[in-house]
Design a protein around this motif. Structure first.
Motif, PDB file in Angstrom:
ATOM      1  N   TYR A  65       0.829  -1.208   0.000  1.00 21.93           N
ATOM      2  CA  TYR A  65       0.000   0.000   0.000  1.00 21.93           C
ATOM      3  C   TYR A  65       0.864   1.260   0.000  1.00 21.93           C
ATOM      4  O   TYR A  65       0.629   2.190  -0.782  1.00 21.93           O
ATOM      5  CB  TYR A  65      -0.917  -0.008   1.222  1.00 21.93           C
ATOM      6  CG  TYR A  65      -1.769   1.236   1.349  1.00 21.93           C
ATOM      7  CD1 TYR A  65      -2.938   1.374   0.604  1.00 21.93           C
ATOM      8  CD2 TYR A  65      -1.393   2.273   2.205  1.00 21.93           C
ATOM      9  CE1 TYR A  65      -3.716   2.521   0.707  1.00 21.93           C
ATOM     10  CE2 TYR A  65      -2.165   3.418   2.315  1.00 21.93           C
ATOM     11  CZ  TYR A  65      -3.328   3.536   1.561  1.00 21.93           C
ATOM     12  OH  TYR A  65      -4.088   4.677   1.662  1.00 21.93           O
ATOM     13  N   ILE A  66       1.883   1.282   0.850  1.00 18.30           N
ATOM     14  CA  ILE A  66       2.752   2.463   0.953  1.00 18.30           C
ATOM     15  C   ILE A  66       3.505   2.700  -0.355  1.00 18.30           C
ATOM     16  O   ILE A  66       3.567   3.827  -0.859  1.00 18.30           O
ATOM     17  CB  ILE A  66       3.744   2.300   2.125  1.00 18.30           C
ATOM     18  CG1 ILE A  66       2.992   2.340   3.459  1.00 18.30           C
ATOM     19  CG2 ILE A  66       4.813   3.392   2.084  1.00 18.30           C
ATOM     20  CD1 ILE A  66       3.854   2.001   4.659  1.00 18.30           C
ATOM     21  N   LEU A  67       4.073   1.636  -0.919  1.00 20.23           N
ATOM     22  CA  LEU A  67       4.831   1.776  -2.165  1.00 20.23           C
ATOM     23  C   LEU A  67       3.932   2.203  -3.321  1.00 20.23           C
ATOM     24  O   LEU A  67       4.341   2.976  -4.191  1.00 20.23           O
ATOM     25  CB  LEU A  67       5.529   0.455  -2.505  1.00 20.23           C
ATOM     26  CG  LEU A  67       6.700   0.063  -1.598  1.00 20.23           C
ATOM     27  CD1 LEU A  67       7.225  -1.317  -1.965  1.00 20.23           C
ATOM     28  CD2 LEU A  67       7.823   1.095  -1.692  1.00 20.23           C
ATOM     29  N   HIS A  68       2.695   1.702  -3.307  1.00 17.49           N
ATOM     30  CA  HIS A  68       1.770   2.067  -4.381  1.00 17.49           C
ATOM     31  C   HIS A  68       1.347   3.530  -4.266  1.00 17.49           C
ATOM     32  O   HIS A  68       1.347   4.270  -5.263  1.00 17.49           O
ATOM     33  CB  HIS A  68       0.539   1.161  -4.340  1.00 17.49           C
ATOM     34  CG  HIS A  68      -0.444   1.447  -5.439  1.00 17.49           C
ATOM     35  ND1 HIS A  68      -0.202   1.112  -6.757  1.00 17.49           N
ATOM     36  CD2 HIS A  68      -1.662   2.055  -5.419  1.00 17.49           C
ATOM     37  CE1 HIS A  68      -1.226   1.495  -7.505  1.00 17.49           C
ATOM     38  NE2 HIS A  68      -2.123   2.074  -6.716  1.00 17.49           N
ATOM     39  N   LYS A  69       0.991   3.939  -3.070  1.00 12.11           N
ATOM     40  CA  LYS A  69       0.519   5.305  -2.869  1.00 12.11           C
ATOM     41  C   LYS A  69       1.643   6.334  -2.986  1.00 12.11           C
ATOM     42  O   LYS A  69       1.427   7.452  -3.460  1.00 12.11           O
ATOM     43  CB  LYS A  69      -0.141   5.431  -1.489  1.00 12.11           C
ATOM     44  CG  LYS A  69      -1.493   4.753  -1.383  1.00 12.11           C
ATOM     45  CD  LYS A  69      -2.507   5.409  -2.315  1.00 12.11           C
ATOM     46  CE  LYS A  69      -3.889   4.808  -2.165  1.00 12.11           C
ATOM     47  NZ  LYS A  69      -4.877   5.440  -3.076  1.00 12.11           N
ATOM     48  N   THR A  70       2.841   5.954  -2.566  1.00 13.62           N
ATOM     49  CA  THR A  70       3.955   6.905  -2.545  1.00 13.62           C
ATOM     50  C   THR A  70       4.680   6.998  -3.883  1.00 13.62           C
ATOM     51  O   THR A  70       4.983   8.094  -4.365  1.00 13.62           O
ATOM     52  CB  THR A  70       4.969   6.518  -1.450  1.00 13.62           C
ATOM     53  OG1 THR A  70       4.288   6.408  -0.195  1.00 13.62           O
ATOM     54  CG2 THR A  70       6.066   7.572  -1.336  1.00 13.62           C
ATOM     55  N   PHE A  71       4.942   5.843  -4.484  1.00 13.28           N
ATOM     56  CA  PHE A  71       5.769   5.823  -5.694  1.00 13.28           C
ATOM     57  C   PHE A  71       5.040   5.293  -6.934  1.00 13.28           C
ATOM     58  O   PHE A  71       5.618   5.268  -8.023  1.00 13.28           O
ATOM     59  CB  PHE A  71       7.024   4.970  -5.458  1.00 13.28           C
ATOM     60  CG  PHE A  71       7.866   5.431  -4.306  1.00 13.28           C
ATOM     61  CD1 PHE A  71       8.632   6.588  -4.402  1.00 13.28           C
ATOM     62  CD2 PHE A  71       7.882   4.720  -3.114  1.00 13.28           C
ATOM     63  CE1 PHE A  71       9.411   7.021  -3.342  1.00 13.28           C
ATOM     64  CE2 PHE A  71       8.659   5.141  -2.041  1.00 13.28           C
ATOM     65  CZ  PHE A  71       9.422   6.301  -2.152  1.00 13.28           C
TER      66      PHE A  71
END
Length: 269
Positions: A157-163
Protein backbone atom coordinates in the motif's frame (compact mmCIF):
# COMPACT_ATOMS: atom_id res chain seq x y z
CA UNK A 1 0.47 -34.80 2.30
CA UNK A 2 1.24 -36.28 -1.12
CA UNK A 3 -2.16 -37.81 -1.92
CA UNK A 4 -3.96 -36.39 -4.92
CA UNK A 5 -6.80 -34.09 -3.94
CA UNK A 6 -9.32 -34.86 -6.64
CA UNK A 7 -11.85 -32.17 -5.78
CA UNK A 8 -9.20 -29.54 -6.37
CA UNK A 9 -8.64 -31.01 -9.83
CA UNK A 10 -12.32 -30.47 -10.64
CA UNK A 11 -12.21 -26.92 -9.29
CA UNK A 12 -9.02 -26.08 -11.16
CA UNK A 13 -10.33 -27.49 -14.45
CA UNK A 14 -13.62 -25.60 -14.17
CA UNK A 15 -11.79 -22.37 -13.37
CA UNK A 16 -9.29 -22.66 -16.22
CA UNK A 17 -11.99 -23.58 -18.73
CA UNK A 18 -14.03 -20.58 -17.73
CA UNK A 19 -11.08 -18.20 -17.97
CA UNK A 20 -9.73 -19.37 -21.31
CA UNK A 21 -12.87 -20.57 -23.08
CA UNK A 22 -15.30 -17.88 -21.91
CA UNK A 23 -13.61 -14.87 -20.38
CA UNK A 24 -10.61 -14.61 -22.69
CA UNK A 25 -12.43 -15.74 -25.82
CA UNK A 26 -14.59 -12.69 -25.22
CA UNK A 27 -11.58 -10.53 -26.11
CA UNK A 28 -11.78 -11.85 -29.67
CA UNK A 29 -15.55 -11.53 -30.05
CA UNK A 30 -16.17 -7.88 -29.22
CA UNK A 31 -16.92 -8.64 -25.54
CA UNK A 32 -20.28 -10.25 -26.18
CA UNK A 33 -20.15 -12.00 -22.79
CA UNK A 34 -18.95 -9.01 -20.82
CA UNK A 35 -21.16 -8.05 -17.86
CA UNK A 36 -20.96 -7.81 -14.09
CA UNK A 37 -21.72 -11.51 -13.57
CA UNK A 38 -19.11 -12.83 -16.00
CA UNK A 39 -16.54 -10.35 -14.71
CA UNK A 40 -17.15 -11.38 -11.11
CA UNK A 41 -16.93 -15.04 -12.02
CA UNK A 42 -13.58 -14.42 -13.72
CA UNK A 43 -12.19 -12.85 -10.54
CA UNK A 44 -13.53 -15.79 -8.53
CA UNK A 45 -11.78 -18.23 -10.86
CA UNK A 46 -8.48 -16.40 -10.46
CA UNK A 47 -9.01 -16.44 -6.70
CA UNK A 48 -9.49 -20.19 -7.01
CA UNK A 49 -6.15 -20.59 -8.79
CA UNK A 50 -4.36 -18.69 -6.03
CA UNK A 51 -6.16 -20.61 -3.29
CA UNK A 52 -5.46 -24.02 -4.83
CA UNK A 53 -1.80 -23.19 -5.41
CA UNK A 54 -1.14 -21.98 -1.86
CA UNK A 55 -3.24 -24.78 -0.35
CA UNK A 56 -1.39 -27.55 -2.16
CA UNK A 57 2.04 -26.10 -1.46
CA UNK A 58 1.25 -25.50 2.20
CA UNK A 59 0.00 -29.08 2.46
CA UNK A 60 3.03 -30.60 0.80
CA UNK A 61 5.87 -28.54 2.24
CA UNK A 62 7.31 -27.83 5.64
CA UNK A 63 10.41 -25.68 5.93
CA UNK A 64 12.51 -25.88 9.07
CA UNK A 65 15.96 -24.82 7.83
CA UNK A 66 17.09 -21.71 5.93
CA UNK A 67 18.59 -23.83 3.14
CA UNK A 68 15.17 -25.37 2.57
CA UNK A 69 13.85 -21.92 1.69
CA UNK A 70 16.33 -21.75 -1.19
CA UNK A 71 15.46 -25.29 -2.24
CA UNK A 72 11.75 -24.45 -2.25
CA UNK A 73 12.22 -21.31 -4.35
CA UNK A 74 14.51 -23.14 -6.76
CA UNK A 75 11.99 -25.94 -7.20
CA UNK A 76 9.13 -23.53 -7.88
CA UNK A 77 11.29 -21.53 -10.31
CA UNK A 78 12.19 -24.68 -12.24
CA UNK A 79 8.55 -25.69 -12.30
CA UNK A 80 7.20 -22.34 -13.48
CA UNK A 81 9.76 -20.03 -15.05
CA UNK A 82 11.01 -21.84 -18.21
CA UNK A 83 7.49 -22.49 -19.51
CA UNK A 84 6.48 -18.96 -18.55
CA UNK A 85 9.48 -17.56 -20.44
CA UNK A 86 8.60 -19.66 -23.48
CA UNK A 87 5.07 -18.27 -23.41
CA UNK A 88 6.45 -14.76 -22.98
CA UNK A 89 8.68 -15.20 -26.05
CA UNK A 90 5.74 -16.46 -28.09
CA UNK A 91 3.60 -13.53 -26.96
CA UNK A 92 6.35 -11.22 -28.21
CA UNK A 93 6.73 -13.09 -31.51
CA UNK A 94 2.99 -12.86 -32.16
CA UNK A 95 2.98 -9.13 -31.29
CA UNK A 96 0.66 -9.58 -28.33
CA UNK A 97 3.08 -7.75 -26.05
CA UNK A 98 5.74 -5.10 -26.65
CA UNK A 99 9.48 -5.54 -26.24
CA UNK A 100 9.35 -3.40 -23.10
CA UNK A 101 6.60 -5.57 -21.63
CA UNK A 102 8.61 -8.66 -22.54
CA UNK A 103 11.75 -7.44 -20.79
CA UNK A 104 9.88 -6.37 -17.67
CA UNK A 105 7.98 -9.65 -17.65
CA UNK A 106 11.12 -11.72 -18.19
CA UNK A 107 12.50 -10.35 -14.93
CA UNK A 108 9.12 -10.84 -13.22
CA UNK A 109 8.97 -7.13 -12.45
CA UNK A 110 5.58 -6.14 -13.84
CA UNK A 111 3.86 -6.60 -10.48
CA UNK A 112 6.57 -4.58 -8.75
CA UNK A 113 6.67 -1.80 -11.35
CA UNK A 114 2.87 -1.82 -11.69
CA UNK A 115 2.95 -2.28 -15.46
CA UNK A 116 0.57 -4.25 -17.65
CA UNK A 117 1.29 -7.69 -19.09
CA UNK A 118 -1.40 -9.48 -21.04
CA UNK A 119 -2.57 -12.64 -19.22
CA UNK A 120 0.92 -13.57 -18.00
CA UNK A 121 0.80 -10.99 -15.20
CA UNK A 122 -0.78 -13.74 -13.13
CA UNK A 123 2.39 -15.84 -13.24
CA UNK A 124 4.51 -12.94 -12.01
CA UNK A 125 2.08 -12.46 -9.14
CA UNK A 126 2.10 -16.14 -8.24
CA UNK A 127 5.89 -16.17 -8.18
CA UNK A 128 5.93 -13.29 -5.69
CA UNK A 129 3.49 -15.28 -3.58
CA UNK A 130 5.87 -18.27 -3.80
CA UNK A 131 8.68 -16.14 -2.40
CA UNK A 132 6.43 -15.00 0.41
CA UNK A 133 5.24 -18.55 1.02
CA UNK A 134 8.80 -19.77 1.50
CA UNK A 135 9.15 -17.32 4.40
CA UNK A 136 5.72 -18.12 5.85
CA UNK A 137 6.33 -21.87 5.81
CA UNK A 138 9.66 -21.48 7.60
CA UNK A 139 8.80 -22.72 11.10
CA UNK A 140 5.15 -21.94 10.34
CA UNK A 141 2.87 -20.34 12.89
CA UNK A 142 -0.48 -18.65 12.37
CA UNK A 143 0.40 -15.54 14.37
CA UNK A 144 3.63 -15.09 12.43
CA UNK A 145 1.72 -15.53 9.17
CA UNK A 146 -0.72 -12.80 10.20
CA UNK A 147 2.16 -10.45 11.02
CA UNK A 148 3.90 -11.19 7.71
CA UNK A 149 0.65 -10.73 5.81
CA UNK A 150 -0.06 -7.41 7.49
CA UNK A 151 3.48 -6.16 6.86
CA UNK A 152 3.35 -7.28 3.22
CA UNK A 153 -0.01 -5.62 2.58
CA UNK A 154 1.06 -2.41 4.33
CA UNK A 155 4.31 -2.27 2.36
CA UNK A 156 2.43 -2.78 -0.91
CA UNK A 157 0.00 0.00 0.00
CA UNK A 158 2.75 2.46 0.95
CA UNK A 159 4.83 1.78 -2.17
CA UNK A 160 1.77 2.07 -4.38
CA UNK A 161 0.52 5.31 -2.87
CA UNK A 162 3.95 6.91 -2.54
CA UNK A 163 5.77 5.82 -5.69
CA UNK A 164 3.08 4.28 -7.90
CA UNK A 165 4.83 0.93 -7.59
CA UNK A 166 3.24 -2.46 -6.79
CA UNK A 167 0.19 -3.60 -8.70
CA UNK A 168 -2.99 -3.52 -6.59
CA UNK A 169 -3.60 -7.07 -7.80
CA UNK A 170 -1.04 -8.30 -5.28
CA UNK A 171 -3.26 -7.06 -2.47
CA UNK A 172 -6.54 -8.01 -4.18
CA UNK A 173 -5.54 -11.65 -4.53
CA UNK A 174 -3.56 -11.98 -1.32
CA UNK A 175 -6.60 -13.05 0.78
CA UNK A 176 -7.00 -16.16 -1.40
CA UNK A 177 -3.32 -16.92 -0.87
CA UNK A 178 -3.67 -16.48 2.90
CA UNK A 179 -6.85 -18.57 3.14
CA UNK A 180 -5.20 -21.38 1.17
CA UNK A 181 -2.36 -21.55 3.68
CA UNK A 182 -4.75 -21.30 6.63
CA UNK A 183 -6.97 -24.12 5.35
CA UNK A 184 -3.97 -26.34 4.65
CA UNK A 185 -2.44 -25.86 8.08
CA UNK A 186 -5.48 -25.44 10.33
CA UNK A 187 -8.43 -27.21 8.73
CA UNK A 188 -8.78 -30.83 7.73
CA UNK A 189 -10.82 -30.67 4.55
CA UNK A 190 -11.49 -33.86 2.63
CA UNK A 191 -10.58 -33.05 -0.97
CA UNK A 192 -9.80 -36.66 -1.89
CA UNK A 193 -13.18 -37.68 -3.31
CA UNK A 194 -14.34 -37.19 -6.90
CA UNK A 195 -11.65 -39.20 -8.67
CA UNK A 196 -11.83 -38.88 -12.46
CA UNK A 197 -9.18 -39.90 -14.95
CA UNK A 198 -10.36 -37.34 -17.50
CA UNK A 199 -10.34 -34.50 -14.98
CA UNK A 200 -6.90 -35.57 -13.75
CA UNK A 201 -5.56 -35.45 -17.32
CA UNK A 202 -7.07 -32.02 -17.90
CA UNK A 203 -5.80 -30.76 -14.55
CA UNK A 204 -2.28 -31.86 -15.46
CA UNK A 205 -2.36 -29.51 -18.46
CA UNK A 206 -3.99 -26.47 -16.85
CA UNK A 207 -0.76 -24.52 -16.34
CA UNK A 208 0.24 -24.77 -19.99
CA UNK A 209 -3.34 -24.15 -21.06
CA UNK A 210 -3.25 -20.84 -19.24
CA UNK A 211 0.16 -19.92 -20.64
CA UNK A 212 -0.46 -20.76 -24.28
CA UNK A 213 -4.18 -20.39 -25.01
CA UNK A 214 -3.77 -16.94 -26.56
CA UNK A 215 -1.07 -18.34 -28.84
CA UNK A 216 -3.49 -21.04 -29.99
CA UNK A 217 -6.23 -18.45 -30.55
CA UNK A 218 -3.80 -16.29 -32.52
CA UNK A 219 -2.91 -19.23 -34.74
CA UNK A 220 -6.52 -20.27 -35.29
CA UNK A 221 -7.53 -16.74 -36.28
CA UNK A 222 -4.64 -16.60 -38.72
CA UNK A 223 -6.11 -19.66 -40.40
CA UNK A 224 -9.73 -18.51 -40.45
CA UNK A 225 -11.80 -15.60 -39.10
CA UNK A 226 -15.56 -16.25 -38.87
CA UNK A 227 -17.96 -13.54 -40.00
CA UNK A 228 -19.79 -12.96 -36.71
CA UNK A 229 -18.76 -12.61 -33.09
CA UNK A 230 -20.91 -15.58 -32.10
CA UNK A 231 -19.22 -17.77 -34.70
CA UNK A 232 -15.80 -16.62 -33.50
CA UNK A 233 -16.71 -17.89 -30.04
CA UNK A 234 -17.92 -21.22 -31.44
CA UNK A 235 -14.87 -21.57 -33.69
CA UNK A 236 -12.30 -20.78 -31.01
CA UNK A 237 -14.03 -23.03 -28.48
CA UNK A 238 -14.57 -26.01 -30.77
CA UNK A 239 -11.17 -25.84 -32.44
CA UNK A 240 -9.34 -24.42 -29.46
CA UNK A 241 -10.26 -26.99 -26.82
CA UNK A 242 -8.73 -30.04 -28.56
CA UNK A 243 -5.82 -28.05 -30.00
CA UNK A 244 -4.99 -26.47 -26.66
CA UNK A 245 -5.32 -29.75 -24.78
CA UNK A 246 -2.92 -31.65 -27.03
CA UNK A 247 -0.41 -28.80 -27.26
CA UNK A 248 -0.50 -28.16 -23.51
CA UNK A 249 -0.25 -31.83 -22.58
CA UNK A 250 2.63 -32.31 -24.98
CA UNK A 251 4.50 -29.27 -23.70
CA UNK A 252 3.98 -30.16 -20.04
CA UNK A 253 4.92 -33.81 -20.52
CA UNK A 254 7.96 -32.92 -22.59
CA UNK A 255 9.13 -30.35 -20.08
CA UNK A 256 8.60 -32.75 -17.17
CA UNK A 257 10.78 -35.32 -18.93
CA UNK A 258 13.52 -32.73 -19.45
CA UNK A 259 13.41 -31.73 -15.78
CA UNK A 260 13.39 -35.37 -14.67
CA UNK A 261 16.35 -36.20 -16.91
CA UNK A 262 18.30 -33.15 -15.72
CA UNK A 263 17.65 -34.12 -12.11
CA UNK A 264 18.97 -37.65 -12.70
CA UNK A 265 22.09 -36.27 -14.37
CA UNK A 266 22.67 -33.89 -11.44
CA UNK A 267 22.29 -36.77 -9.01
CA UNK A 268 24.92 -38.80 -10.88
CA UNK A 269 27.32 -35.87 -10.97
Amino acid sequence: MKERLYVLDWIRVFAIFYIIFVWHIDDYSNNIFSNMVTSTLAYICLYVFVFVSSYLLACNYTISKPKEIIAFIKKRAVRVYPLYLLALIMFLMTSQISLKEFLIGAFLLNMILNTSLLTLWFISMIFIFYLLLSVILYNYSLIRTVYISFAFSLLCYILHKTFGLISPKLVYYYPAFFVGIFCAKRLHIDFKWGKSKIIALLSYSTFCMYLFHRIIYWGLLKIYIPDTNAMIVVYLACAGIPALYFVSTGLQAGYDKIVSFSFRVDQKI
